[in-house]
Design an enzyme around this catalytic site. Structure first.
Site, PDB file in Angstrom:
ATOM      1  N   ASP A  96     -11.954   0.840   0.804  1.00  0.00           N
ATOM      2  CA  ASP A  96     -12.834   1.877   1.599  1.00  0.00           C
ATOM      3  C   ASP A  96     -11.026   2.203   1.984  1.00  0.00           C
ATOM      4  O   ASP A  96     -11.396   3.230   2.911  1.00  0.00           O
ATOM      5  CB  ASP A  96     -12.568   1.414   2.797  1.00  0.00           C
ATOM      6  CG  ASP A  96     -11.552   0.317   3.200  1.00  0.00           C
ATOM      7  OD1 ASP A  96     -11.076   0.153   2.772  1.00  0.00           O
ATOM      8  OD2 ASP A  96     -11.878  -0.964   4.198  1.00  0.00           O
ATOM      9  N   GLU A 118     -16.835  -3.603  -3.978  1.00  0.00           N
ATOM     10  CA  GLU A 118     -16.735  -3.509  -2.775  1.00  0.00           C
ATOM     11  C   GLU A 118     -17.657  -2.852  -1.645  1.00  0.00           C
ATOM     12  O   GLU A 118     -17.014  -2.287  -0.741  1.00  0.00           O
ATOM     13  CB  GLU A 118     -15.245  -4.172  -2.574  1.00  0.00           C
ATOM     14  CG  GLU A 118     -15.233  -4.755  -0.801  1.00  0.00           C
ATOM     15  CD  GLU A 118     -13.015  -4.503  -0.226  1.00  0.00           C
ATOM     16  OE1 GLU A 118     -13.048  -3.984   0.227  1.00  0.00           O
ATOM     17  OE2 GLU A 118     -12.842  -5.791  -0.787  1.00  0.00           O
ATOM     18  N   GLU A 132     -11.492   3.939   7.040  1.00  0.00           N
ATOM     19  CA  GLU A 132     -12.023   2.875   6.525  1.00  0.00           C
ATOM     20  C   GLU A 132     -13.592   2.873   6.697  1.00  0.00           C
ATOM     21  O   GLU A 132     -14.023   3.293   5.825  1.00  0.00           O
ATOM     22  CB  GLU A 132     -11.218   2.029   6.365  1.00  0.00           C
ATOM     23  CG  GLU A 132      -9.738   1.565   5.663  1.00  0.00           C
ATOM     24  CD  GLU A 132      -9.124   1.932   7.050  1.00  0.00           C
ATOM     25  OE1 GLU A 132      -8.978   2.337   8.505  1.00  0.00           O
ATOM     26  OE2 GLU A 132      -8.253   1.824   6.583  1.00  0.00           O
ATOM     27  N   HIS A 215      -0.824  -3.095   9.991  1.00  0.00           N
ATOM     28  CA  HIS A 215      -0.440  -1.707   9.526  1.00  0.00           C
ATOM     29  C   HIS A 215      -2.014  -0.574   9.857  1.00  0.00           C
ATOM     30  O   HIS A 215      -1.913   0.526   9.502  1.00  0.00           O
ATOM     31  CB  HIS A 215      -0.167  -1.067   7.769  1.00  0.00           C
ATOM     32  CG  HIS A 215      -1.778  -1.970   7.482  1.00  0.00           C
ATOM     33  ND1 HIS A 215      -3.061  -0.705   7.069  1.00  0.00           N
ATOM     34  CD2 HIS A 215      -2.904  -2.793   6.847  1.00  0.00           C
ATOM     35  CE1 HIS A 215      -4.485  -1.416   6.154  1.00  0.00           C
ATOM     36  NE2 HIS A 215      -3.455  -3.041   6.161  1.00  0.00           N
ATOM     37  N   ARG A 217      -4.271   1.692  11.320  1.00  0.00           N
ATOM     38  CA  ARG A 217      -3.784   3.234  11.955  1.00  0.00           C
ATOM     39  C   ARG A 217      -4.943   3.804  13.405  1.00  0.00           C
ATOM     40  O   ARG A 217      -3.830   4.398  13.801  1.00  0.00           O
ATOM     41  CB  ARG A 217      -4.759   4.196  10.878  1.00  0.00           C
ATOM     42  CG  ARG A 217      -3.981   5.439  10.265  1.00  0.00           C
ATOM     43  CD  ARG A 217      -4.676   6.228   9.310  1.00  0.00           C
ATOM     44  NE  ARG A 217      -3.646   7.456   8.739  1.00  0.00           N
ATOM     45  CZ  ARG A 217      -3.200   7.085   7.411  1.00  0.00           C
ATOM     46  NH1 ARG A 217      -3.442   5.834   6.792  1.00  0.00           N
ATOM     47  NH2 ARG A 217      -2.275   8.219   7.330  1.00  0.00           N
ATOM     48  N   HIS A 248       4.636  -3.574   7.002  1.00  0.00           N
ATOM     49  CA  HIS A 248       3.912  -2.566   5.943  1.00  0.00           C
ATOM     50  C   HIS A 248       5.330  -1.403   5.945  1.00  0.00           C
ATOM     51  O   HIS A 248       6.123  -0.776   6.822  1.00  0.00           O
ATOM     52  CB  HIS A 248       3.028  -1.934   6.131  1.00  0.00           C
ATOM     53  CG  HIS A 248       1.932  -1.136   5.825  1.00  0.00           C
ATOM     54  ND1 HIS A 248       2.275   0.277   4.815  1.00  0.00           N
ATOM     55  CD2 HIS A 248       0.952  -1.077   4.412  1.00  0.00           C
ATOM     56  CE1 HIS A 248       1.199   0.875   4.275  1.00  0.00           C
ATOM     57  NE2 HIS A 248       0.366  -0.207   3.840  1.00  0.00           N
TER      58      HIS A 248
HETATM   59  C1  UD1 Z   1      -3.781   2.580   3.536  1.00  0.00           C
HETATM   60  C2  UD1 Z   1      -5.078   3.152   3.221  1.00  0.00           C
HETATM   61  C3  UD1 Z   1      -5.397   1.541   4.024  1.00  0.00           C
HETATM   62  C4  UD1 Z   1      -5.496   0.855   3.536  1.00  0.00           C
HETATM   63  C5  UD1 Z   1      -3.531   0.671   3.310  1.00  0.00           C
HETATM   64  C6  UD1 Z   1      -3.743  -0.717   3.160  1.00  0.00           C
HETATM   65  C7  UD1 Z   1      -5.567   5.711   3.314  1.00  0.00           C
HETATM   66  C8  UD1 Z   1      -5.878   6.836   4.736  1.00  0.00           C
HETATM   67  N1  UD1 Z   1      -5.296   4.634   4.287  1.00  0.00           N
HETATM   68  O1  UD1 Z   1      -2.801   2.578   4.814  1.00  0.00           O
HETATM   69  O2  UD1 Z   1      -7.295   2.450   4.414  1.00  0.00           O
HETATM   70  O3  UD1 Z   1      -5.870  -0.191   3.876  1.00  0.00           O
HETATM   71  O4  UD1 Z   1      -3.584   1.571   3.054  1.00  0.00           O
HETATM   72  O5  UD1 Z   1      -2.237  -1.003   3.031  1.00  0.00           O
HETATM   73  O6  UD1 Z   1      -6.218   5.612   3.074  1.00  0.00           O
HETATM   74  N2  UD1 Z   1       4.685   4.372   2.127  1.00  0.00           N
HETATM   75  C9  UD1 Z   1       5.619   3.946   1.454  1.00  0.00           C
HETATM   76  N3  UD1 Z   1       5.469   3.128   0.025  1.00  0.00           N
HETATM   77  C10 UD1 Z   1       4.406   2.855  -0.275  1.00  0.00           C
HETATM   78  C11 UD1 Z   1       3.004   3.016   0.294  1.00  0.00           C
HETATM   79  C12 UD1 Z   1       3.446   3.685   1.849  1.00  0.00           C
HETATM   80  O7  UD1 Z   1       6.711   4.959   1.826  1.00  0.00           O
HETATM   81  O8  UD1 Z   1       4.442   2.024  -1.237  1.00  0.00           O
HETATM   82  C13 UD1 Z   1       4.862   5.405   3.257  1.00  0.00           C
HETATM   83  C14 UD1 Z   1       4.614   6.581   3.166  1.00  0.00           C
HETATM   84  O9  UD1 Z   1       5.098   7.198   4.085  1.00  0.00           O
HETATM   85  C15 UD1 Z   1       3.176   6.987   3.356  1.00  0.00           C
HETATM   86  C16 UD1 Z   1       2.749   5.750   4.380  1.00  0.00           C
HETATM   87  O10 UD1 Z   1       2.956   4.722   4.166  1.00  0.00           O
HETATM   88  O11 UD1 Z   1       3.199   8.653   3.642  1.00  0.00           O
HETATM   89  C17 UD1 Z   1       1.674   5.890   4.912  1.00  0.00           C
HETATM   90  O12 UD1 Z   1       0.658   5.455   3.921  1.00  0.00           O
HETATM   91  P1  UD1 Z   1      -0.620   6.005   3.626  1.00  0.00           P
HETATM   92  O13 UD1 Z   1      -1.915   5.209   1.826  1.00  0.00           O
HETATM   93  O14 UD1 Z   1      -1.235   7.522   4.009  1.00  0.00           O
HETATM   94  O15 UD1 Z   1      -1.670   5.128   4.433  1.00  0.00           O
HETATM   95  P2  UD1 Z   1      -1.478   3.090   5.022  1.00  0.00           P
HETATM   96  O16 UD1 Z   1      -1.410   2.573   6.291  1.00  0.00           O
HETATM   97  O17 UD1 Z   1      -0.519   2.719   3.673  1.00  0.00           O
HETATM   98  N1  UDP Z   2       0.366  -8.003   0.507  1.00  0.00           N
HETATM   99  C1  UDP Z   2       0.923  -8.335  -0.753  1.00  0.00           C
HETATM  100  N2  UDP Z   2       2.632  -8.499   0.240  1.00  0.00           N
HETATM  101  C2  UDP Z   2       2.616  -8.042   1.528  1.00  0.00           C
HETATM  102  C3  UDP Z   2       2.042  -8.364   2.197  1.00  0.00           C
HETATM  103  C4  UDP Z   2       0.429  -8.166   1.675  1.00  0.00           C
HETATM  104  O1  UDP Z   2       0.824  -8.605  -1.828  1.00  0.00           O
HETATM  105  O2  UDP Z   2       3.648  -8.165   1.618  1.00  0.00           O
HETATM  106  C5  UDP Z   2      -1.197  -8.375   0.330  1.00  0.00           C
HETATM  107  C6  UDP Z   2      -2.029  -9.425   0.688  1.00  0.00           C
HETATM  108  O3  UDP Z   2      -2.030 -10.382  -0.153  1.00  0.00           O
HETATM  109  C7  UDP Z   2      -3.666  -8.580  -0.142  1.00  0.00           C
HETATM  110  C8  UDP Z   2      -3.130  -7.488   0.135  1.00  0.00           C
HETATM  111  O4  UDP Z   2      -1.895  -6.929  -0.077  1.00  0.00           O
HETATM  112  O5  UDP Z   2      -4.236  -9.355  -0.949  1.00  0.00           O
HETATM  113  C9  UDP Z   2      -3.148  -6.788   1.274  1.00  0.00           C
HETATM  114  O6  UDP Z   2      -3.476  -5.639   1.399  1.00  0.00           O
HETATM  115  P1  UDP Z   2      -3.163  -4.631   3.303  1.00  0.00           P
HETATM  116  O7  UDP Z   2      -2.740  -5.294   4.176  1.00  0.00           O
HETATM  117  O8  UDP Z   2      -2.295  -3.509   2.363  1.00  0.00           O
HETATM  118  O9  UDP Z   2      -4.442  -3.861   3.113  1.00  0.00           O
HETATM  119  P2  UDP Z   2      -6.017  -4.281   3.322  1.00  0.00           P
HETATM  120  O10 UDP Z   2      -6.325  -5.396   2.540  1.00  0.00           O
HETATM  121  O11 UDP Z   2      -6.105  -4.187   4.820  1.00  0.00           O
HETATM  122  O12 UDP Z   2      -6.930  -2.838   2.684  1.00  0.00           O
END
Ligand code: UD1
Ligand code: UDP
Length: 395
Positions: A96, A118, A132, A215, A217, A248
């Protein structure tokens, strides 16, 4: 050989698609390619390294504090080229995220069939979780094959008039990934304790471990501040607990967490940005960078309970027999709640504190949640998905 292109971009998609990539390659019947959007960078690379997946295409699109327009546009234009070049017989997407939705749209625009892993999770509230709920709904509209993790997810798709012969209940591939990694970390407690101590100066001293992630939004702003305040209350008042929180990398998460928590107590620093806090009464809270999946699974297996707003962790905690308190008002994964392992506590400061305290202080309540059954599958989801794909692509 038919060509299958798996497309993903974030940490959870990579964790849940890794078993499918590995099984498809093992089957030896398809040309299997992987394209990552790198919507996440460091957090995605941690997973790719663990499962030994080397992408064939990497859009490398993450930018600091990206917004939904940035991601959607860059996925669409990036994949236009990749899909045009590869012309796969099937695209597989997961879950999602915005990568998921935009990748499904790109494949649809080129009339390439889409399989959604999924599929069928729903809250029926398009703002929770945001974005999502809309992403998975839109992906469902675009997909040709729907791999639903549970019967409930299948029912959701049927209610949206998805033809029944296009839906398969396979279990969730997160259980496959978890089993793969848990079997490696179990029995290696010394190795992982040593890893955490050396890398982050994190020492587990026998206190009950409260593992936290957050994390979403829709929690940004005031709800997230409340979550941080609840964590501070726990550190200040529950000296019998060690709160461990891998934070995160989203700046909207980092900023309140470090502002509200890191200045509030006596502080010491471990490696890699780890911060160890101690309250005057002796309570402890550790902030860590995002952990690689193996040490995170180790901490889940060691913890007393999980406090999270994550989707994937709601599925992993029941499989490990760990009670999970979910900092949301609604969930698209009600099966964990029905099974009794997961409880929604919202983002209210008092409610979070009380939910955690009840689990710490009431052994019967704890046991009831810890003993519930895992409703998300038996670790054979990826195998089933591969068999179904084989049938579908041959017919
Ligand atoms: C994203 C997904 C969310 C998912 C989550 C899992 C969208 C809109 N959001 O949210 O559905 O549950 O991932 O974690 O698809 N960043 C880093 N390094 C990384 C990852 C993120 O620096 O490896 C920072 C960056 O500044 C980036 C920001 O996090 O711009 C946001 O990342 P983004 O993927 O847009 O949103 P998430 O909150 O990670
Ligand atoms: N996870 C990880 N390291 C961390 C936190 C989470 O490997 O520090 C794993 C966790 O076990 C799960 C996945 O990341 O499998 C969940 O990711 P996240 O919470 O970022 O996204 P969501 O599932 O909410 O989309």
């Amino acid at each position: 050989m038919k060509k299958i292109l798996l497309i993903f971009g974030t940490r959870p998609e990579a964790i849940k698609m890794a078993p499918v990539v590995l099984r498809l390659k093992e089957a030896g019947r398809f040309q299997v390619e992987v394209a990552v959007t790198a919507q996440h960078r460091e957090m995605l690379d941690q997973v790719l390294a663990l499962f030994g997946i080397v992408p064939d295409h990497d859009l490398d699109l993450m930018t600091p504090n990206q917004d939904l327009f940035d991601i959607t546009c860059r996925v669409l234009t990036g994949l236009k080229e990749v899909l045009g070049q590869e012309r796969p017989d099937l695209v597989l997407v997961h879950g999602d995220t915005t990568t998921t939705m935009a990748a499904a749209l790109a494949a649809f625009y080129l009339k390439i069939p889409v399989g959604h892993v999924e599929a069928g999770l729903r809250t029926r509230d398009k703002h929770r979780p945001y974005p999502e709920e809309a992403n998975r709904h839109l992906t469902g509209v675009l997909a040709d094959y729907h791999f639903a993790p549970t019967e409930w997810a299948k029912k959701n798709l049927l209610a949206e008039a998805v033809p029944p012969e296009r839906i398969w209940v396979t279990g969730n591939t997160v259980i496959d990934a978890l089993q793969l990694v848990a079997s490696q970390v179990t029995g290696e407690a010394d190795v992982w304790e040593d890893y955490l101590a050396r890398r982050y100066a994190l020492k587990l001293d026998g206190r009950r471990l409260l593992l936290v992630t957050g994390h979403r939004r829709e929690n940004f702003g005031r709800p997230f501040e409340n979550i941080c305040l609840a964590l501070r209350d726990l550190m200040e008042r529950r000296t019998d607990v060690h709160v461990v929180y891998p934070v995160h990398l989203n700046p909207n998460v980092q900023q309140p967490v470090f502002e509200i928590l890191a200045g509030s107590s006596s502080v010491s620093y471990g490696g890699e940005g780890a911060v160890h806090l101690k309250s005057p009464a002796g309570g402890c809270l550790t902030l860590l960078p995002p952990l690689a999946y193996a040490p995170f699974v180790f901490l889940m297996s060691k913890c007393h309970l999980v406090l999270t707003d994550s989707g994937g962790i709601q599925e992993e905690a029941p499989a490990l027999g760990k009670p999970a308190l979910v900092m949301r008002d609604v969930t698209e994964r009600p099966e964990g709640v029905w099974a009794g392992t997961v409880k929604l506590v919202g983002s209210d400061r008092q409610q979070i504190y009380q939910g955690v305290s009840k689990l710490l202080d009431n052994p019967d309540h704890y046991q009831a949640m810890a003993q519930a059954q895992n409703p998300y599958g038996d670790g054979r989801a990826a195998r089933q998905i591969v068999e179904i794909i084989q049938g579908v692509l041959q017919s």
